[in-house]
Write an enzyme that holds these catalytic residues in place. Structure first.
Site, PDB file in Angstrom:
ATOM      1  N   GLN A 115      33.845  38.050  20.012  1.00 43.33           N
ATOM      2  CA  GLN A 115      34.104  38.710  18.728  1.00 43.33           C
ATOM      3  C   GLN A 115      33.070  38.263  17.700  1.00 43.33           C
ATOM      4  O   GLN A 115      33.283  37.296  16.957  1.00 43.33           O
ATOM      5  CB  GLN A 115      35.513  38.369  18.248  1.00 43.33           C
ATOM      6  CG  GLN A 115      35.846  38.908  16.877  1.00 43.33           C
ATOM      7  CD  GLN A 115      37.057  39.810  16.886  1.00 43.33           C
ATOM      8  OE1 GLN A 115      38.033  39.505  17.520  1.00 43.33           O
ATOM      9  NE2 GLN A 115      36.980  40.903  16.164  1.00 43.33           N
ATOM     10  N   PHE A 116      31.952  38.986  17.621  1.00 42.03           N
ATOM     11  CA  PHE A 116      30.890  38.594  16.688  1.00 42.03           C
ATOM     12  C   PHE A 116      31.317  38.735  15.237  1.00 42.03           C
ATOM     13  O   PHE A 116      30.756  38.095  14.352  1.00 42.03           O
ATOM     14  CB  PHE A 116      29.611  39.404  16.943  1.00 42.03           C
ATOM     15  CG  PHE A 116      29.688  40.846  16.521  1.00 42.03           C
ATOM     16  CD1 PHE A 116      29.298  41.234  15.248  1.00 42.03           C
ATOM     17  CD2 PHE A 116      30.142  41.828  17.399  1.00 42.03           C
ATOM     18  CE1 PHE A 116      29.364  42.559  14.851  1.00 42.03           C
ATOM     19  CE2 PHE A 116      30.217  43.154  17.014  1.00 42.03           C
ATOM     20  CZ  PHE A 116      29.822  43.523  15.734  1.00 42.03           C
ATOM     21  N   THR A 117      32.353  39.550  14.966  1.00 50.83           N
ATOM     22  CA  THR A 117      32.780  39.749  13.579  1.00 50.83           C
ATOM     23  C   THR A 117      33.413  38.487  12.988  1.00 50.83           C
ATOM     24  O   THR A 117      33.633  38.429  11.770  1.00 50.83           O
ATOM     25  CB  THR A 117      33.777  40.916  13.463  1.00 50.83           C
ATOM     26  OG1 THR A 117      34.920  40.653  14.283  1.00 50.83           O
ATOM     27  CG2 THR A 117      33.129  42.220  13.895  1.00 50.83           C
TER      28      THR A 117
END
Length: 208
Positions: free
Chosen positions: A126-128
């Site tokens: 989850q890069f966010t």
């Protein structure tokens, strides 16, 4: 003449005092700016994991379930551009040893980890987690670029599987548009940053 002197002297005195204080005020301002910058940077220089204790969880891609677990942990992983193997080792070790489950034998709460309960672990990239707002628009530039993050994330999944049980560790599809379903048990949600590893490294080796 005395009236003129009385109007000049305070101004001269103020100017002299300001000149004496200017270097001090400048250094203090620079110090405060540097501290604010270090605090801001320290918020991001780490691998980040958001851990949720779940009754069940699954990942769906293009209408098909690609991974699912029953009771266990759903772990969202954010990878910073500067992360190394030591960050991955820390996150793996701490997640697998977090005492988020009750001991059914003794009834004691917060007593057992996911491995002791033989539960599942579902990892989702989850890069966010490394997003922050510029105005109202999210910015993700501190996240590791996809071409580097994909093999790095794969190595993290492998670390979990080797440290626990390959059949008990699942993951999503890196870079895909995923629908993540979960039933949070509690609810229990924890955030863990690998930036804590430096100050906790000594203590971690003696934790049970």
């Amino acid at each position: 003449m005395s009236r003129l002197a009385s109007s000049v002297l305070p101004s001269s005195h103020t100017t002299s005092l300001r000149n004496k204080l200017s270097p001090f005020l400048f250094r203090r301002n620079q110090s405060h700016q540097s501290l604010r910058l270090r605090r801001r940077n320290s918020q991001f220089i780490a691998m980040r994991a958001v851990i949720q204790r779940v009754s069940s969880s699954s990942v769906t891609v293009d209408g098909r379930i690609v991974s699912e677990i029953g009771p266990g942990l759903l772990v969202l992983i954010g990878i910073h551009e500067s992360d190394t193997d030591s960050d991955a080792d820390y996150i793996c070790r701490k997640v697998l040893n977090m005492r988020l489950f009750s001991n059914e034998t003794t009834g004691k709460g917060w007593d057992q980890n996911v491995m002791q309960r033989n539960y599942g672990v579902l990892l989702v990239s989850q890069f966010t987690l490394y997003g922050f707002l510029k105005g109202n628009k999210p910015d993700f530039h501190v996240a590791m670029p996809p071409e580097k993050a994909k093999p790095f994330y794969a190595s993290l999944v492998e670390k979990f599987q080797k440290a626990y049980n390959p059949d008990s560790v699942k993951d999503g599809v890196f870079g895909a548009m995923m629908k993540v379903s979960l039933v949070n048990d509690g609810p229990v949600t924890m955030q863990l940053d690998s930036s804590q590893s430096n100050k906790n490294e000594t203590n971690a080796s003696v934790e049970s």
